[in-house]
Enzyme design. Structure first.
Site, mmCIF file in Angstrom:
data_model
loop_
_atom_site.group_PDB
_atom_site.id
_atom_site.type_symbol
_atom_site.label_atom_id
_atom_site.label_comp_id
_atom_site.label_asym_id
_atom_site.label_seq_id
_atom_site.Cartn_x
_atom_site.Cartn_y
_atom_site.Cartn_z
ATOM 1 N N ASN A 193 -18.459 -22.930 4.644
ATOM 2 C CA ASN A 193 -17.323 -22.725 5.553
ATOM 3 C C ASN A 193 -17.035 -23.966 6.384
ATOM 4 O OD1 ASN A 193 -15.290 -20.958 6.504
ATOM 5 N ND2 ASN A 193 -16.400 -20.719 8.427
ATOM 6 N N ARG A 194 -15.743 -24.136 6.726
ATOM 7 C CA ARG A 194 -15.335 -25.241 7.606
ATOM 8 C C ARG A 194 -16.151 -25.192 8.902
ATOM 9 N NH1 ARG A 194 -9.160 -25.158 9.491
ATOM 10 N NH2 ARG A 194 -9.862 -23.142 10.269
ATOM 11 N N ASP A 212 -13.365 -2.497 1.092
ATOM 12 C CA ASP A 212 -13.142 -3.842 0.539
ATOM 13 C C ASP A 212 -14.338 -4.279 -0.318
ATOM 14 O OD1 ASP A 212 -10.608 -4.394 1.548
ATOM 15 O OD2 ASP A 212 -11.378 -5.196 3.437
ATOM 16 N N ASN A 218 -11.715 -0.572 7.101
ATOM 17 C CA ASN A 218 -10.370 -0.590 6.501
ATOM 18 C C ASN A 218 -9.909 0.806 6.078
ATOM 19 O OD1 ASN A 218 -11.729 -0.117 4.094
ATOM 20 N ND2 ASN A 218 -10.347 -1.414 2.906
ATOM 21 N N GLY A 257 -6.899 -12.087 -6.773
ATOM 22 C CA GLY A 257 -7.312 -11.059 -5.819
ATOM 23 C C GLY A 257 -6.543 -9.745 -5.860
ATOM 24 N N THR A 290 -5.472 -2.646 8.454
ATOM 25 C CA THR A 290 -5.397 -4.024 7.992
ATOM 26 C C THR A 290 -5.321 -4.969 9.182
ATOM 27 O OG1 THR A 290 -4.327 -5.511 6.415
ATOM 28 C CG2 THR A 290 -2.868 -4.040 7.636
ATOM 29 N N SER A 302 0.812 -1.227 0.000
ATOM 30 C CA SER A 302 0.000 0.000 0.000
ATOM 31 C C SER A 302 0.844 1.276 0.000
ATOM 32 C CB SER A 302 -0.980 -0.005 1.176
ATOM 33 O OG SER A 302 -1.960 -0.986 0.955
ATOM 34 N N LYS A 317 -8.876 -4.534 12.049
ATOM 35 C CA LYS A 317 -10.045 -4.002 11.340
ATOM 36 C C LYS A 317 -11.292 -3.892 12.225
ATOM 37 C CE LYS A 317 -8.960 -5.252 6.558
ATOM 38 N NZ LYS A 317 -9.442 -5.946 5.353
ATOM 39 N N GLY A 341 -13.297 -12.609 8.048
ATOM 40 C CA GLY A 341 -13.427 -11.162 7.906
ATOM 41 C C GLY A 341 -13.695 -10.730 6.474
HETATM 42 P P1 NAP Z 1 -9.926 -14.845 8.274
HETATM 43 O O1 NAP Z 1 -10.899 -13.873 8.844
HETATM 44 O O2 NAP Z 1 -8.881 -15.422 9.162
HETATM 45 O O3 NAP Z 1 -10.799 -16.068 7.662
HETATM 46 C C1 NAP Z 1 -10.174 -17.230 7.174
HETATM 47 C C2 NAP Z 1 -11.191 -18.136 6.490
HETATM 48 O O4 NAP Z 1 -10.455 -19.244 5.939
HETATM 49 C C3 NAP Z 1 -12.231 -18.730 7.446
HETATM 50 O O5 NAP Z 1 -13.438 -18.913 6.751
HETATM 51 C C4 NAP Z 1 -11.605 -20.083 7.817
HETATM 52 O O6 NAP Z 1 -12.530 -21.066 8.179
HETATM 53 C C5 NAP Z 1 -10.975 -20.471 6.471
HETATM 54 N N1 NAP Z 1 -9.880 -21.422 6.646
HETATM 55 C C6 NAP Z 1 -8.637 -21.158 7.135
HETATM 56 N N2 NAP Z 1 -7.889 -22.289 7.145
HETATM 57 C C7 NAP Z 1 -8.688 -23.275 6.649
HETATM 58 C C8 NAP Z 1 -8.506 -24.665 6.414
HETATM 59 N N3 NAP Z 1 -7.319 -25.271 6.684
HETATM 60 N N4 NAP Z 1 -9.511 -25.379 5.879
HETATM 61 C C9 NAP Z 1 -10.692 -24.772 5.600
HETATM 62 N N5 NAP Z 1 -10.950 -23.455 5.802
HETATM 63 C C10 NAP Z 1 -9.944 -22.714 6.324
HETATM 64 O O7 NAP Z 1 -9.150 -14.267 7.016
HETATM 65 P P2 NAP Z 1 -9.614 -13.107 6.001
HETATM 66 O O8 NAP Z 1 -9.203 -11.788 6.520
HETATM 67 O O9 NAP Z 1 -11.042 -13.336 5.633
HETATM 68 O O10 NAP Z 1 -8.646 -13.415 4.736
HETATM 69 C C11 NAP Z 1 -8.797 -14.603 3.979
HETATM 70 C C12 NAP Z 1 -7.916 -14.545 2.733
HETATM 71 O O11 NAP Z 1 -8.354 -13.481 1.895
HETATM 72 C C13 NAP Z 1 -6.439 -14.290 3.006
HETATM 73 O O12 NAP Z 1 -5.685 -15.091 2.119
HETATM 74 C C14 NAP Z 1 -6.248 -12.821 2.660
HETATM 75 O O13 NAP Z 1 -4.933 -12.530 2.215
HETATM 76 C C15 NAP Z 1 -7.238 -12.674 1.521
HETATM 77 N N6 NAP Z 1 -7.709 -11.290 1.375
HETATM 78 C C16 NAP Z 1 -7.512 -10.663 0.177
HETATM 79 C C17 NAP Z 1 -7.960 -9.386 -0.017
HETATM 80 C C18 NAP Z 1 -7.753 -8.712 -1.350
HETATM 81 O O14 NAP Z 1 -7.805 -7.470 -1.407
HETATM 82 N N7 NAP Z 1 -7.571 -9.458 -2.410
HETATM 83 C C19 NAP Z 1 -8.611 -8.680 1.028
HETATM 84 C C20 NAP Z 1 -8.805 -9.346 2.247
HETATM 85 C C21 NAP Z 1 -8.350 -10.659 2.413
HETATM 86 P P3 NAP Z 1 -13.020 -21.203 9.730
HETATM 87 O O15 NAP Z 1 -14.048 -20.140 9.942
HETATM 88 O O16 NAP Z 1 -13.568 -22.582 9.799
HETATM 89 O O17 NAP Z 1 -11.801 -21.007 10.579
#
Ligand code: NAP
Length: 292
Positions: free
Chosen positions: A160-161, A112, A96, A256, A71, A23, A75, A139
Site C-alpha cells: 500500500n501507498r 464482500d 454491507n 471486479g 455502500t 443493485s 459501511k 475498506g
Molecule cells: P478505499 O477504502 O478508499 O481505499 C482506496 C485504496 O486505494 C487505498 O489503499 C489507497 O491507498 C489506494 N489509493 C488511492 N489512490 C491512490 C494513488 N493515487 N496511488 C496509490 N494508491 C492509491 O476504497 P475501497 O472501498 O477499498 O475501494 C477501492 C476500489 O475497489 C474502488 O475502485 C471500488 O470501486 C472497488 N471495489 C469493488 C468492489 C467489487 O465488488 N468489485 C467492491 C468494493 C470496492 P492509501 O491507503 O495510501 O490512501
C-alpha cells in the site's frame, strides 16, 4: 416491473450517492424472475448531519423493511447502530448487508469477502495454499484479505501507498489467521522479486477506475506470467489498464464485476432464504454496463 402490494417485502441500498447503483435493477430482476413479492429500492442517506445514518438504520426496523445493503461511505458508520454482527463483519470492520431478524434485531454481515471468493472459484482460481499480493489497504482490502486467509491462502503480502495502513491490517488479520503468513510492504518498494513467487495478484486500490483510467497499481516493467491470475476489483471500466497488461503478459485477467454480482447474490440469499439466480443477475448487470 414488480407490482407493489401491501404485502411486498422491501429491501434497499443505504449509501451516498446511490443513484448510479446497479443493485436495484439487479435484485429486482432476480425477484421478478423467481416470482418473489420483494422489491429493492435506493435509500440515499447523506453524510451530514452525523446522526442521520443511525436514524436510517433504526428506520429499517421501524418501517418494516426486511434489510438493506450498505455502500460507500456508510459501511463502518452503520455498525454501532446494529444489535449484532457476524464474525466476518466484526473482523473486517465493515457491514454491507443488514438483516431485520424475525425477533426485530438488526444484524450486520459482510458479503464482500464470500462474494470475492465465490467469483474467484467461478473463474477456476482456488486461493487455498497460494501466495497472494493484495494491492491496497482500504475498506475493500480488509474484506479481501479476510476472504483469502479464511479460504486457506498460504501467504499474503499487502502492498500500500500508506504502509502503516497495510501493516495494521496485516497485524490484525495475522492474529486471526495464524496459519497464513501476512506481511506488509510500501507500494514504492520494487515488486519484481516477490512477484515471481506469487500465484495471485489482486488490486483493491482505486487506481485505474474511471476517470483515472491511466492509473496502474503495478510497475509497468514487471511482467506477469502465465501461471498467475490478476484480479482487479475495479469494474468501471471493465477493462482496466492492469487487466490489459495481465492479458498481454499471458496471465489470467479477472475484472471486479463478478464480485459485485456475487456479494449481491449472497445478500439476496440471506434475506430471502432462496438461491439467487446468479446468471440472470450477471446478465442484468452486464447489459447495464454495456449501455453506459
Ligand atoms: P478505499 O477504502 O478508499 O481505499 C482506496 C485504496 O486505494 C487505498 O489503499 C489507497 O491507498 C489506494 N489509493 C488511492 N489512490 C491512490 C494513488 N493515487 N496511488 C496509490 N494508491 C492509491 O476504497 P475501497 O472501498 O477499498 O475501494 C477501492 C476500489 O475497489 C474502488 O475502485 C471500488 O470501486 C472497488 N471495489 C469493488 C468492489 C467489487 O465488488 N468489485 C467492491 C468494493 C470496492 P492509501 O491507503 O495510501 O490512501
Amino acid at each position: 416491473m414488480t407490482t407493489i402490494s401491501g404485502k411486498t417485502n422491501l429491501v434497499g441500498l443505504i449509501g451516498w450517492p446511490v443513484s448510479h447503483s446497479v443493485s436495484p435493477p439487479m435484485h429486482n430482476a432476480a425477484f421478478a424472475a423467481l416470482g418473489l413479492d420483494w422489491c429493492y429500492v435506493p435509500l440515499p442517506v447523506p453524510i451530514e448531519p452525523a446522526d442521520r445514518i443511525g436514524e436510517a438504520v433504526r428506520g429499517l426496523r421501524a418501517l418494516g423493511l426486511r434489510g438493506a445493503n450498505v455502500t460507500v461511505p456508510h459501511k463502518q458508520a452503520v455498525m454501532p447502530h446494529l444489535d449484532w454482527l457476524t464474525p466476518a463483519a466484526q473482523a473486517i470492520g465493515a457491514v454491507n448487508t443488514i438483516r431485520v431478524e424475525p425477533d426485530g434485531a438488526l444484524s450486520g454481515d459482510n458479503t464482500d469477502a464470500p462474494g470475492f471468493v465465490a467469483d474467484l472459484r467461478e473463474h477456476g482460481v482456488d486461493s487455498s495454499g497460494k501466495n497472494v499480493i493484495v494491492l491496497g489497504a482500504g475498506g475493500s482490502a480488509r474484506a479481501i484479505v479476510y476472504g483469502l486467509a479464511a479460504s486457506g491462502a498460504r501467504k499474503i503480502l499487502i502492498v500500500n501507498r500508506t504502509v502503516d495502513k497495510a501493516a495494521s491490517l496485516a497485524n490484525q488479520m495475522q492474529a486471526l489467521f495464524p496459519n497464513c503468513a501476512i506481511a506488509a510492504q510500501p507500494l514504492a518498494q520494487p515488486l519484481a522479486d516477490v512477484a515471481e513467487q506469487t500465484d495471485l495478484i489482486i488490486n483493491t486500490t482505486s487506481l485505474g477506475m474511471t476517470p483515472d483510467v491511466a492509473g496502474l497499481p503495478w510497475e509497468p516493467d514487471v511482467k506477469f506470467s502465465a501461471h498467475q491470475a490478476v484480479y482487479d476489483l475495479v469494474y468501471n471500466p471493465p477493462q482496466t489498464r492492469l487487466l490489459q497488461k495481465a492479458r498481454v503478459d499471458g496471465a489470467q485477467a479477472i475484472g471486479g464485476l463478478g464480485m459485485l454480482i456475487w456479494q449481491g447474490a449472497i445478500a439476496f440469499e440471506r434475506w430471502t432464504g432462496v438461491a439467487a439466480p446468479v446468471d440472470l443477475m450477471r446478465r442484468t448487470v452486464t447489459e447495464i454496463f454495456a449501455k453506459r
